[in-house]
Design a protein around this motif. Sequence first.
Motif, mmCIF file in Angstrom:
data_model
loop_
_atom_site.group_PDB
_atom_site.id
_atom_site.type_symbol
_atom_site.label_atom_id
_atom_site.label_comp_id
_atom_site.label_asym_id
_atom_site.label_seq_id
_atom_site.Cartn_x
_atom_site.Cartn_y
_atom_site.Cartn_z
ATOM 1 N N LEU A 18 0.785 -1.241 0.000
ATOM 2 C CA LEU A 18 0.000 0.000 0.000
ATOM 3 C C LEU A 18 0.811 1.283 0.000
ATOM 4 C CD1 LEU A 18 -2.853 -0.783 2.570
ATOM 5 C CD2 LEU A 18 -2.944 -0.952 0.077
ATOM 6 N N LYS A 19 2.030 1.259 0.505
ATOM 7 C CA LYS A 19 2.766 2.494 0.800
ATOM 8 C C LYS A 19 2.804 3.502 -0.344
ATOM 9 C CE LYS A 19 7.084 4.278 2.725
ATOM 10 N NZ LYS A 19 8.406 3.932 3.320
ATOM 11 N N PRO A 20 3.200 3.128 -1.576
ATOM 12 C CA PRO A 20 3.263 4.157 -2.630
ATOM 13 C C PRO A 20 1.908 4.784 -2.938
ATOM 14 C CG PRO A 20 3.541 1.950 -3.550
ATOM 15 C CD PRO A 20 3.628 1.820 -2.069
ATOM 16 N N HIS A 21 0.846 4.027 -2.802
ATOM 17 C CA HIS A 21 -0.502 4.526 -3.100
ATOM 18 C C HIS A 21 -1.030 5.419 -1.965
ATOM 19 C CE1 HIS A 21 -0.334 1.464 -6.232
ATOM 20 N NE2 HIS A 21 0.030 0.604 -5.294
ATOM 21 N N ILE A 22 -0.745 5.031 -0.735
ATOM 22 C CA ILE A 22 -1.134 5.861 0.405
ATOM 23 C C ILE A 22 -0.367 7.172 0.390
ATOM 24 C CG2 ILE A 22 -1.067 6.041 2.928
ATOM 25 C CD1 ILE A 22 -3.317 4.284 1.933
ATOM 26 N N ARG A 23 0.894 7.123 0.035
ATOM 27 C CA ARG A 23 1.690 8.350 -0.058
ATOM 28 C C ARG A 23 1.152 9.269 -1.156
ATOM 29 N NH1 ARG A 23 6.815 8.371 2.573
ATOM 30 N NH2 ARG A 23 7.668 9.793 1.022
ATOM 31 N N GLU A 24 0.654 8.693 -2.248
ATOM 32 C CA GLU A 24 0.071 9.509 -3.315
ATOM 33 C C GLU A 24 -1.204 10.197 -2.824
ATOM 34 O OE1 GLU A 24 -0.572 11.435 -6.852
ATOM 35 O OE2 GLU A 24 1.241 10.417 -6.116
ATOM 36 N N ILE A 25 -2.008 9.478 -2.035
ATOM 37 C CA ILE A 25 -3.193 10.103 -1.445
ATOM 38 C C ILE A 25 -2.779 11.268 -0.550
ATOM 39 C CG2 ILE A 25 -5.176 9.784 0.086
ATOM 40 C CD1 ILE A 25 -5.252 6.856 -0.779
ATOM 41 N N MET A 26 -1.758 11.054 0.274
ATOM 42 C CA MET A 26 -1.279 12.096 1.177
ATOM 43 C C MET A 26 -0.779 13.307 0.412
ATOM 44 S SD MET A 26 0.626 9.459 3.800
ATOM 45 C CE MET A 26 1.551 10.695 4.729
ATOM 46 N N LYS A 27 -0.057 13.090 -0.682
ATOM 47 C CA LYS A 27 0.462 14.206 -1.473
ATOM 48 C C LYS A 27 -0.664 15.051 -2.038
ATOM 49 C CE LYS A 27 4.835 12.083 -2.931
ATOM 50 N NZ LYS A 27 5.601 11.530 -4.082
ATOM 51 N N ARG A 28 -1.733 14.408 -2.449
ATOM 52 C CA ARG A 28 -2.855 15.146 -3.034
ATOM 53 C C ARG A 28 -3.733 15.800 -1.972
ATOM 54 N NH1 ARG A 28 -5.546 11.729 -8.007
ATOM 55 N NH2 ARG A 28 -3.663 10.649 -8.750
ATOM 56 N N ALA A 29 -3.821 15.188 -0.798
ATOM 57 C CA ALA A 29 -4.765 15.661 0.213
ATOM 58 C C ALA A 29 -4.179 16.646 1.210
ATOM 59 C CB ALA A 29 -5.345 14.457 0.966
ATOM 60 N N ILE A 30 -2.879 16.542 1.485
ATOM 61 C CA ILE A 30 -2.266 17.338 2.539
ATOM 62 C C ILE A 30 -1.400 18.447 1.934
ATOM 63 C CG2 ILE A 30 -0.802 17.270 4.603
ATOM 64 C CD1 ILE A 30 -1.473 14.277 4.823
ATOM 65 N N PRO A 31 -1.624 19.694 2.302
ATOM 66 C CA PRO A 31 -0.807 20.788 1.764
ATOM 67 C C PRO A 31 0.677 20.590 2.091
ATOM 68 C CG PRO A 31 -2.750 21.641 2.887
ATOM 69 C CD PRO A 31 -2.677 20.173 3.216
ATOM 70 N N PRO A 32 1.563 20.933 1.155
ATOM 71 C CA PRO A 32 2.995 20.716 1.390
ATOM 72 C C PRO A 32 3.564 21.507 2.567
ATOM 73 C CG PRO A 32 2.615 22.040 -0.588
ATOM 74 C CD PRO A 32 1.293 21.499 -0.161
ATOM 75 N N GLU A 33 2.905 22.605 2.940
ATOM 76 C CA GLU A 33 3.407 23.352 4.101
ATOM 77 C C GLU A 33 3.149 22.603 5.396
ATOM 78 O OE1 GLU A 33 -0.588 25.301 2.906
ATOM 79 O OE2 GLU A 33 1.203 24.474 1.920
ATOM 80 N N ILE A 34 2.251 21.629 5.370
ATOM 81 C CA ILE A 34 1.996 20.803 6.555
ATOM 82 C C ILE A 34 2.822 19.524 6.507
ATOM 83 C CG2 ILE A 34 0.245 19.491 7.828
ATOM 84 C CD1 ILE A 34 -1.809 21.522 6.947
ATOM 85 N N LEU A 35 2.851 18.890 5.345
ATOM 86 C CA LEU A 35 3.590 17.638 5.211
ATOM 87 C C LEU A 35 4.342 17.654 3.886
ATOM 88 C CD1 LEU A 35 4.339 14.778 6.115
ATOM 89 C CD2 LEU A 35 2.245 13.963 5.032
ATOM 90 N N ARG A 36 5.665 17.658 3.987
ATOM 91 C CA ARG A 36 6.515 17.653 2.793
ATOM 92 C C ARG A 36 7.363 16.388 2.783
ATOM 93 N NH1 ARG A 36 7.827 21.815 -0.384
ATOM 94 N NH2 ARG A 36 7.094 23.309 1.174
ATOM 95 N N PHE A 37 7.289 15.663 1.676
ATOM 96 C CA PHE A 37 8.050 14.422 1.572
ATOM 97 C C PHE A 37 9.490 14.723 1.142
ATOM 98 C CE2 PHE A 37 3.675 12.999 1.030
ATOM 99 C CZ PHE A 37 3.646 11.932 1.908
#
Length: 277
Positions: A258-277
């Motif tokens: 699941l990890k790559p797909h969950i991370r893609e959801i996070m990238k789309r849903a969470i603003p980069p100023e809150i969570l940056r990979f």
Amino acid sequence: MSKEKPIQESYMRVEKQIRGTFESEASEESFSLQEKARIGVIGVSDGAGVSFVVLSLAKAISDCGLMPAVIELGRGSFYDAIGMDKRFAGRPFFSFHKALREGRKIRNHHNLDEGINWALRGPGESDLRLSTSNMQRMISNMAGDIILCDFSGLHIQGAKEVFILDILKEMDALIVVIDPLPSKLIPAHSELFIIGKELKDVIYVINKNNRGINSNEMMRFLKVKKPILLPLVAQEELYAAEYCCEIAYSNYAVKRVLKPHIREIMKRAIPPEILRF
């Protein structure tokens, strides 16, 4: 930078929220200590996998050093699924739902475990309905960096859920979970139409993706843009997680899939100023 430092910093931020830095008790709804991302997760059919997506996101966000909060606004299942009675053995578990129904304040309360703040339906609370204002109070006053709102079992259509659309419009991001089984898709057509018409910037997640799906036919029916395909997880892994009172995403085999797909959801849903990979 070590993983421990951002986790410690997140805990310090949340502890400030829990203790409260505002002296005024006039209105719980009127304050915000810091910017939060409010993410709604809803399914277009029963059993689509909303709670599975929410738990996976919560664990993945916690692994990144942020403090997520999980709020059950629809049907409750987490308390038994991950063994909250065992996790909170010897310490109190605060019922946000009961407190709201009784008109009590919920600010400065929390249920912290595994880096996550849990606002769950406890024993005997599965049928306890919350008003629109109480849902909004819960979302506004929950301590955490990212607020994950689980709308399991709630639908946009129907007299009882007429208010759901208004709440979904207030989310910073909305994840719509879809079961690709035709007998689930066909009845969900009208629900998908309303979502596409009334809501913007929706993240569509097609759960349980597997080789038996006719992808071309599915996409012709759905007519959604850039869906995220979440692979079907072996059922024995999900059963094993519940028997161990664990979040399935904590399991190495599940996380690897699941990890790559969950991370893609996070990238789309969470603003980069809150969570940056």
